[in-house]
Design an enzyme around this catalytic site. Structure first.
Site, PDB file in Angstrom:
ATOM      1  N   SER A 158       0.837  -1.239  -0.032  1.00 41.68           N
ATOM      2  CA  SER A 158       0.082  -0.101   0.399  1.00 41.68           C
ATOM      3  C   SER A 158       0.718   1.254  -0.151  1.00 41.68           C
ATOM      4  CB  SER A 158      -1.048  -0.243   1.091  1.00 41.68           C
ATOM      5  OG  SER A 158      -2.135   0.977   1.072  1.00 41.68           O
ATOM      6  N   ASP A 229     -10.059  -5.724  -4.153  1.00 42.05           N
ATOM      7  CA  ASP A 229      -9.642  -4.577  -3.317  1.00 42.05           C
ATOM      8  C   ASP A 229     -10.613  -3.430  -3.673  1.00 42.05           C
ATOM      9  OD1 ASP A 229      -7.991  -2.470  -2.307  1.00 42.05           O
ATOM     10  OD2 ASP A 229      -6.034  -3.285  -2.910  1.00 42.05           O
ATOM     11  N   HIS A 258      -8.200  -5.570   0.022  1.00 45.68           N
ATOM     12  CA  HIS A 258      -6.706  -4.933   0.451  1.00 45.68           C
ATOM     13  C   HIS A 258      -6.108  -5.484   1.684  1.00 45.68           C
ATOM     14  CE1 HIS A 258      -4.372  -1.319   0.073  1.00 45.68           C
ATOM     15  NE2 HIS A 258      -4.416  -1.098   1.332  1.00 45.68           N
TER      16      HIS A 258
END
Length: 284
Positions: A158, A229, A258
């Site tokens: 991320s 996600d 995610h």
């Protein structure tokens, strides 16, 4: 042990507008630290609670900030590269003990995982340029331990993918793994809150512009992205892959969102890691 901490990348529309109306100028840093960085100080777990040997590491960055990391050694009988692990925007390194456990038992890699400034026991306050400075200090520490750049793999999740990418442009590693990467903070703002970001996005200092950097890497790349996600759209991972130079690989996790990439498709996930490591070893 599953990681109960939910990583977040978000812009809360009502709170964002209220903050801007009430806060004195400048509001850039306030916006970042309300809507982008979610550090916690408490150390909930340590690697030894999962049977992992580890070393507490303290790093002094180029701007004098002292940051905390853990080094988990790999299998003693293997000449494996070291993994430099950059986590997401929430919690601290103690929320990644599950990751460390799986990396150790499934791959045997030595791992250095860093708590960014303002996270966990690290000093300072998070910010884009500060995170890059933290990353440089961690990379230099591994070199001092005998892991030259040709024996380092950068891994970022991320927002950590943006940190890993910046470091890879500056100091090319043996390999680069980006998990759930976004194209830029601006794209994330427009995706989740198009109107408010168009109005107020200029007040966020952080750019983390992965799109503009990805073609500058000179290391083998693997991108891993969950097809479910709903925080970082899968199309962002695909776009970064398309823009990156060869050699590169895009791995889709069909059932992953995610925050569950480790567990949703474990066979696909770990097979991809092993194949990538085997390719690096062959080309070394």
């Amino acid at each position: 042990m599953r990681n109960p901490f939910v990583q977040r990348l978000r812009f809360g529309p009502a709170a964002l507008l209220l903050l801007v109306l009430l806060a004195p100028a400048p509001t850039e840093a306030a916006l970042e630290h309300t809507f982008l960085f979610f550090p916690t100080a408490q150390i909930l777990w340590t690697p030894d609670q999962r049977g992992l040997p580890y070393e507490d590491v303290w790093l002094d960055t180029e701007d004098g900030v002292r940051v905390h990391a853990w080094f988990v050694p790999g299998r003693a009988d293997d000449d494996l590269p070291a993994l430099l692990f950059f986590h997401g925007n929430a919690g601290n390194i103690s929320h990644r003990v599950h990751n460390l456990e799986l990396l150790h038992h499934r791959l045997g890699l030595p791992v250095l995982i860093l708590s960014y400034r303002g996270y966990g026991q690290s000093q300072g306050r998070a910010g884009e340029q500060g995170l890059y400075k933290d990353a440089r200090a961690a990379q230099a520490w591994l070199e001092q331990r005998g892991y030259g750049a040709e024996r380092q793999i950068y891994f970022g999740r991320s927002i950590g993918a943006a940190v890993a990418l910046q470091l890879a442009v500056e100091r090319p590693p043996a390999g680069l793994i980006l998990e759930s990467p976004f194209t830029s903070i601006a794209d994330m703002g427009r995706h989740h809150y198009r109107f408010l970001y168009a109005l107020l996005g200029w007040m966020v200092d952080a750019r983390f512009d992965n799109r503009s950097k990805i073609d500058a890497i000179r290391s083998p790349l693997m991108i891993i992205h969950g097809q479910r996600d709903n925080i970082v759209p899968p199309r962002m991972g695909e776009e970064l892959h398309d823009l990156a130079p060869e050699p590169k690989k895009l791995v889709w996790l069909p059932r992953a969102g995610h925050n569950d990439t480790l567990d949703a498709n474990p066979d696909i996930y770990w097979d991809a890691w092993r194949e990538f490591l085997d390719t690096l070893a062959t080309n070394r």
